[in-house]
Motif scaffolding. Structure first.
Motif, mmCIF file in Angstrom:
data_model
loop_
_atom_site.group_PDB
_atom_site.id
_atom_site.type_symbol
_atom_site.label_atom_id
_atom_site.label_comp_id
_atom_site.label_asym_id
_atom_site.label_seq_id
_atom_site.Cartn_x
_atom_site.Cartn_y
_atom_site.Cartn_z
ATOM 1 N N LEU A 279 2.055 -8.932 -10.212
ATOM 2 C CA LEU A 279 1.681 -10.197 -9.034
ATOM 3 C C LEU A 279 0.608 -9.713 -8.296
ATOM 4 C CD1 LEU A 279 5.467 -10.026 -7.741
ATOM 5 C CD2 LEU A 279 4.331 -11.915 -8.976
ATOM 6 N N LEU A 280 0.065 -8.663 -7.956
ATOM 7 C CA LEU A 280 -1.417 -8.540 -7.670
ATOM 8 C C LEU A 280 -2.618 -9.066 -8.517
ATOM 9 C CD1 LEU A 280 -0.948 -4.902 -5.711
ATOM 10 C CD2 LEU A 280 -1.242 -7.128 -4.624
ATOM 11 N N GLN A 281 -2.219 -8.965 -9.670
ATOM 12 C CA GLN A 281 -3.464 -9.501 -10.360
ATOM 13 C C GLN A 281 -3.661 -11.141 -10.177
ATOM 14 O OE1 GLN A 281 -3.657 -7.803 -14.580
ATOM 15 N NE2 GLN A 281 -1.948 -6.399 -13.770
ATOM 16 N N HIS A 282 -2.434 -11.715 -9.532
ATOM 17 C CA HIS A 282 -2.721 -13.160 -9.467
ATOM 18 C C HIS A 282 -3.573 -13.617 -8.598
ATOM 19 C CE1 HIS A 282 -1.667 -17.390 -8.628
ATOM 20 N NE2 HIS A 282 -1.135 -17.489 -9.587
ATOM 21 N N GLU A 283 -4.346 -14.452 -8.569
ATOM 22 C CA GLU A 283 -5.523 -14.589 -7.349
ATOM 23 C C GLU A 283 -4.980 -14.933 -6.293
ATOM 24 O OE1 GLU A 283 -6.201 -19.175 -9.319
ATOM 25 O OE2 GLU A 283 -7.669 -17.757 -9.373
ATOM 26 N N ALA A 284 -3.572 -15.514 -6.183
ATOM 27 C CA ALA A 284 -3.152 -15.925 -4.753
ATOM 28 C C ALA A 284 -2.657 -14.985 -3.988
ATOM 29 C CB ALA A 284 -2.389 -17.160 -5.004
ATOM 30 N N VAL A 285 -2.466 -13.873 -4.485
ATOM 31 C CA VAL A 285 -1.640 -12.786 -3.901
ATOM 32 C C VAL A 285 -2.346 -11.691 -3.430
ATOM 33 C CG1 VAL A 285 0.126 -11.102 -4.473
ATOM 34 C CG2 VAL A 285 0.087 -13.240 -5.592
ATOM 35 N N LEU A 286 -2.179 -11.542 -2.079
ATOM 36 C CA LEU A 286 -2.676 -10.401 -1.401
ATOM 37 C C LEU A 286 -1.961 -9.094 -1.199
ATOM 38 C CD1 LEU A 286 -5.272 -9.261 0.561
ATOM 39 C CD2 LEU A 286 -3.874 -10.142 2.557
ATOM 40 N N GLU A 287 -0.607 -9.176 -0.901
ATOM 41 C CA GLU A 287 0.039 -8.245 -0.761
ATOM 42 C C GLU A 287 1.558 -8.427 -1.496
ATOM 43 O OE1 GLU A 287 -1.527 -5.183 2.731
ATOM 44 O OE2 GLU A 287 -0.109 -6.734 3.081
ATOM 45 N N VAL A 288 2.456 -7.264 -1.828
ATOM 46 C CA VAL A 288 3.632 -7.869 -2.392
ATOM 47 C C VAL A 288 4.473 -6.555 -2.432
ATOM 48 C CG1 VAL A 288 2.939 -7.354 -5.046
ATOM 49 C CG2 VAL A 288 4.901 -8.741 -4.371
ATOM 50 N N ALA A 289 5.939 -6.869 -2.036
ATOM 51 C CA ALA A 289 6.862 -5.940 -1.939
ATOM 52 C C ALA A 289 7.908 -6.159 -2.809
ATOM 53 C CB ALA A 289 7.176 -5.169 -0.623
ATOM 54 N N VAL A 290 8.448 -5.551 -3.918
ATOM 55 C CA VAL A 290 9.680 -5.893 -4.551
ATOM 56 C C VAL A 290 11.026 -4.868 -4.543
ATOM 57 C CG1 VAL A 290 10.357 -6.026 -7.178
ATOM 58 C CG2 VAL A 290 8.300 -6.903 -6.568
ATOM 59 N N VAL A 291 12.075 -5.620 -4.148
ATOM 60 C CA VAL A 291 13.299 -4.833 -4.015
ATOM 61 C C VAL A 291 14.439 -5.455 -4.662
ATOM 62 C CG1 VAL A 291 12.538 -4.313 -1.733
ATOM 63 C CG2 VAL A 291 14.075 -6.246 -1.884
ATOM 64 N N GLY A 292 15.298 -4.758 -4.860
ATOM 65 C CA GLY A 292 16.374 -5.304 -5.583
ATOM 66 C C GLY A 292 17.629 -5.863 -4.873
ATOM 67 N N VAL A 293 17.931 -7.112 -5.078
ATOM 68 C CA VAL A 293 19.047 -7.709 -4.277
ATOM 69 C C VAL A 293 20.217 -8.118 -5.390
ATOM 70 C CG1 VAL A 293 17.542 -8.833 -2.710
ATOM 71 C CG2 VAL A 293 17.957 -10.114 -4.754
ATOM 72 N N THR A 294 21.440 -8.542 -4.827
ATOM 73 C CA THR A 294 22.539 -8.561 -5.638
ATOM 74 C C THR A 294 22.821 -10.256 -5.773
ATOM 75 O OG1 THR A 294 24.114 -8.112 -3.915
ATOM 76 C CG2 THR A 294 23.614 -6.196 -5.474
ATOM 77 N N ASN A 295 23.098 -10.431 -6.839
ATOM 78 C CA ASN A 295 23.624 -11.727 -6.999
ATOM 79 C C ASN A 295 25.177 -12.117 -6.770
ATOM 80 O OD1 ASN A 295 24.831 -11.116 -9.139
ATOM 81 N ND2 ASN A 295 23.359 -12.013 -10.537
ATOM 82 N N GLU A 296 25.666 -13.340 -7.013
ATOM 83 C CA GLU A 296 27.030 -13.363 -6.542
ATOM 84 C C GLU A 296 27.942 -12.840 -7.439
ATOM 85 O OE1 GLU A 296 25.576 -16.384 -9.699
ATOM 86 O OE2 GLU A 296 25.004 -15.543 -7.859
ATOM 87 N N ASN A 297 27.612 -11.999 -8.508
ATOM 88 C CA ASN A 297 28.399 -11.190 -9.403
ATOM 89 C C ASN A 297 27.881 -9.728 -9.191
ATOM 90 O OD1 ASN A 297 29.569 -13.382 -10.979
ATOM 91 N ND2 ASN A 297 27.415 -13.532 -11.900
ATOM 92 N N ASP A 298 27.180 -9.530 -8.135
ATOM 93 C CA ASP A 298 27.203 -8.175 -7.528
ATOM 94 C C ASP A 298 26.050 -7.375 -8.646
ATOM 95 O OD1 ASP A 298 28.289 -8.032 -5.223
ATOM 96 O OD2 ASP A 298 30.245 -7.531 -5.976
ATOM 97 N N LEU A 299 25.452 -8.096 -9.456
ATOM 98 C CA LEU A 299 24.476 -7.633 -10.297
ATOM 99 C C LEU A 299 23.030 -7.622 -9.842
ATOM 100 C CD1 LEU A 299 25.506 -9.677 -13.549
ATOM 101 C CD2 LEU A 299 25.981 -7.138 -13.136
ATOM 102 N N VAL A 300 22.198 -6.662 -9.919
ATOM 103 C CA VAL A 300 20.943 -6.438 -8.973
ATOM 104 C C VAL A 300 19.763 -7.312 -9.998
ATOM 105 C CG1 VAL A 300 18.967 -4.859 -8.544
ATOM 106 C CG2 VAL A 300 21.345 -4.297 -8.382
ATOM 107 N N MET A 301 19.077 -7.761 -9.058
ATOM 108 C CA MET A 301 17.846 -8.704 -9.609
ATOM 109 C C MET A 301 16.729 -8.520 -8.649
ATOM 110 S SD MET A 301 19.239 -12.444 -8.794
ATOM 111 C CE MET A 301 19.772 -12.904 -7.171
ATOM 112 N N PRO A 302 15.454 -8.531 -9.451
ATOM 113 C CA PRO A 302 14.213 -8.301 -8.478
ATOM 114 C C PRO A 302 14.007 -9.551 -7.503
ATOM 115 C CG PRO A 302 14.096 -7.802 -10.515
ATOM 116 C CD PRO A 302 15.313 -8.455 -10.758
ATOM 117 N N LYS A 303 13.575 -8.988 -6.180
ATOM 118 C CA LYS A 303 13.312 -10.004 -5.461
ATOM 119 C C LYS A 303 11.766 -9.582 -4.942
ATOM 120 C CE LYS A 303 14.005 -12.469 -1.240
ATOM 121 N NZ LYS A 303 15.097 -12.893 0.225
ATOM 122 N N ALA A 304 10.644 -10.691 -4.789
ATOM 123 C CA ALA A 304 9.449 -10.368 -4.222
ATOM 124 C C ALA A 304 9.164 -10.982 -3.043
ATOM 125 C CB ALA A 304 8.479 -10.701 -5.599
#
Length: 521
Positions: free
Chosen positions: A439-464
Motif C-alpha cells: 500500500l505504501l507504493q501507492h502515490e496517495a498513501v503516507l502511512e499504513v497499519a494492517v491488523v486482523g479483524v473478524t467477520n460475522e463468521n469469526d474468520l480473520v480478514m485484513p483491515k488497513a
C-alpha cells in the motif's frame, strides 16, 4: 581482548572515554553540539567531575541513577560518570507522562535523578511519591534559580575534581539499564553488563558500518533508545570518531538542516522518519546537501522498499535496513554496504547466531515462517525483577525475540511481523508488513497499519488503517482503488477487506506502529 572469566577489571567508561585520550586523541572533537565542539579531553574531565559529584552524595557501586535528559553533552557526562564509579545509569524516555517517571523511579529504586529543568517541572509535583529517590540533580541554565529541594548539576560539577580513578568493576558487572518501550504492558528494566557495548561495537559498527575515527555519526533516534545510544554515543567513541547531538525533536526539517550543518558521514534514522523526510523533500521541491553522508542506517521496523528506492533517487544514498532490540542492545540482522536485498532485514551480523523455530522450538528449514531466536554476547543479563518473563524470553544462551521471520536460501532474513501481529487468512499466514509495504507504493498513501479483524463468521480478514498524503481526500472510490492496487501486486487473498482512513497512527516513541491499539479499539 576477551576478559570473560579472567576476573580482570573492565570499566566501560575507561574503554570508551579514557582510551581515546591515552591514544593521543585528546584534542580531537568528540561531540558537536549546537555551536560547541567538545574534545575527548574535555569530555573526560566532565565525566570525572560528574563521577566525583555522585560520590560526594554517597552513590556507590550498583546504586542506580535515573537519567532523564535531552540529547546534550550532560547526558553523556552523566552516563559514563555513573559507570566510572560503579553506579548504574538508567536513561529514560524524555517524552513520557509524569506517572511513567513515577514508575521508572520506583521500579528501578534509583537513589539519584539527573534531569533537565523543563522535564523536572513536569514531574516535581509527584516528588513525595518517589519512594527511593534521595537526590534530584537539575540541569538548568546558569541564570535559573535552583528549585527548592534539588541540587544544581552545574554548581556541583564545577566544584568536583577532574581526576577520578575507575571503580574496580569487571567484565560481567552491571553497567546500565534501558527500559523497553512497553508497547504491550509496563516497561521492563533491561540489565546490560560492562562488556555489552564493546560487543555491539565490534559486531555491528566495525563489521557492518566499517566505522573509523574519521567518521562523524548523527543519530536522529535519541540517546535513551538502545538504537540511539549506539549510533549517537558509544559507536563513535568506540573508534575515536565524533558524534552530533541535536536536542530538538527530530522533525524532517531539523534533521536535514543538521546534516547540512554538521556534515556527518553516518546517519541513523527510523523508517517513519525516512518517509517523512522524503515527503518533506518532495513537497518543498528542495533537496538538501547530504553529500557528506556515506551510508544511512534504518532500524525499529522494516524499511518499506518504496522508501529505500525514493531515498536513493532523491539523495543517491543507500539505507542499510536492519533489526535489533533493547535486549540485544543493537542490531543483529542487517543488510551490508554493497549487499542490499530490498525488503529484507539482511543477514546475521558477525558475532551473533540466529535460528527460526516452530511453536515446539524445533528449527525450521529455509523459507518457512517461525519465531526468531538469537544469541550473542551483548544480549542482556535479563529483566529486572521479572522472574516469569525471564524464563519465557531468555532461553539459556538464546533470546526469543517475539518476531516472526523466515530465512531464504541465500541466508537473508525476511520480517513477517510480531508474533501477535501475524494474520491467518483462509488458513494461510499473512504478514501485515507485506500488505503495508504494498500500500505504501501507492502515490496517495503516507502511512499504513494492517491488523486482523473478524467477520460475522469469526474468520480473520485484513483491515488497513491509512494516513493519506497532504492534499489527498479520503473517499469510497479511493478505498476501492487501493484494494484493487493490492490485488494487482499481491496474492488476492492478502488484500485488505476493509480500509479506514485516519489522521494518524498510534506509535511508540521509537516510531514503531502500535497495531495492538487498533485490535483492542
Amino acid at each position: 581482548m576477551d576478559l570473560r572469566g579472567i576476573g580482570l577489571p573492565y570499566n566501560a567508561s575507561t574503554r570508551f572515554i579514557e582510551e581515546n585520550v591515552n591514544k593521543g586523541l585528546g584534542d580531537k572533537v568528540a561531540i558537536y553540539f549546537r555551536d560547541e565542539q567538545i574534545t575527548y579531553r574535555q569530555m573526560q574531565k566532565r565525566v570525572n567531575q560528574v563521577g566525583n559529584m555522585l560520590k560526594t552524595l554517597g552513590l556507590k557501586m550498583e546504586n542506580r541513577v535515573l537519567i532523564n535528559c535531552h540529547d546534550t553533552p550532560e547526558f553523556i557526562y552523566s552516563f559514563f560518570g555513573s559507570i566510572k564509579i560503579g553506579a548504574v545509569p538508567i536513561p529514560v524516555n524524555t517524552m513520557m507522562q509524569p506517572s511513567d517517571y513515577e514508575y521508572y523511579l520506583n521500579n528501578s529504586r534509583a537513589r539519584a535523578l539527573i534531569i533537565h529543568q523543563d522535564l523536572w517541572e513536569n514531574i516535581q509535583h509527584l516528588r513525595k511519591r518517589f519512594i527511593y529517590l534521595e537526590h534530584v540533580i537539575v540541569i538548568s541554565e546558569s541564570d535559573v534559580k535552583t528549585v527548592e529541594g534539588t541540587l544544581s548539576f552545574y554548581e556541583m560539577m564545577e566544584q568536583a575534581s577532574e581526576d577520578l580513578k575507575p571503580c574496580h568493576t569487571q567484565y560481567d558487572d552491571s553497567a546500565f539499564w534501558l527500559f523497553s518501550s512497553g508497547s504491550t504492558g509496563n516497561p521492563k528494566g533491561v540489565i546490560h553488563l560492562q562488556h555489552d557495548m564493546e560487543f555491539a561495537l565490534n559486531s555491528y559498527a566495525k563489521n557492518i558500518l566499517k566505522l573509523t575515527e574519521n567518521d562523524i555519526c548523527f543519530s536522529a533516534s535519541k540517546l535513551f533508545f538502545a538504537y540511539g545510544l549506539g549510533g549517537g554515543m558509544y559507536f563513535p567513541f568506540g573508534v575515536g570518531a565524533s558524534t552530533v547531538l541535536v536536542p530538538e525533536r527530530p522533525t524532517p526539517e531539523v534533521v536535514l538542516q543538521a546534516i547540512e550543518k554538521y556534515k556527518p558521514t553516518v546517519f541513523f534514522g527510523v523508517p517513519t522518519l525516512y518517509g517523512h523526510m522524503i515527503d518533506f523533500t518532495e513537497k518543498n521541491n528542495k533537496r538538501y546537501d547530504l553529500s557528506s553522508v556515506r551510508i544511512c542506517v534504518s532500524a525499529g521496523e522494516p524499511l518499506p522498499v518504496v522508501f529505500l528506492r525514493k531515498w536513493k533517487y532523491l539523495y543517491n544514498l543507500d539505507i542499510l535496513d536492519g533489526i535489533g532490540s533493547t535486549e540485544a542492545l543493537h542490531i543483529y540482522l542487517s543488510n551490508r554496504i554493497g549487499d542490499i536485498r530490498e525488503g529484507s532485514s539482511g543477514k546475521i551480523v558477525p558475532g551473533f547466531e540466529a535460528k527460526i523455530v516452530n511453536e515446539e522450538g524445533n528449527p525450521l528449514p529455509p523459507n518457512e515462517v517461525g519465531d526468531l531466536l538469537i544469541r550473542g554476547d551483548s544480549i542482556a543479563h535479563g529483566y529486572w525483577n521479572l522472574h516469569e518473563q525471564n524464563k519465557q524470553k531468555f532461553l539459556g544462551e538464546w533470546f526469543h525475540t517475539g518476531d516472526k521471520f523466515y530465512r531464504d536460501d541465500d541466508g537473508y532474513f525476511w520480517y513477517c511481523g510480531r508474533s501477535d501481529d501475524m494474520l491467518k487468512v483462509g488458513g494461510i499466514w499473512v504478514s501485515p508488513v507485506e500488505i503495508e509495504n504494498c500500500l505504501l507504493q501507492h502515490e496517495a498513501v503516507l502511512e499504513v497499519a494492517v491488523v486482523g479483524v473478524t467477520n460475522e463468521n469469526d474468520l480473520v480478514m485484513p483491515k488497513a488503517y491509512i494516513v493519506l498524503k497532504d492534499g489527498v481526500d479520503p473517499s469510497e472510490n479511493l478505498a476501492k482503488e487501493l484494494k484493487e492496487f493490492t490485488k494487482q501486486h499481491l496474492a488476492r487473498y492478502k488484500y485488505p477487506r476493509i480500509i479506514e482512513f485516519v489522521d494518524a497512527l498510534p506509535k511508540t516513541t521509537t516510531g514503531k506502529i502500535q497495531r495492538f491499539k487498533f485490535r483492542i479499539s
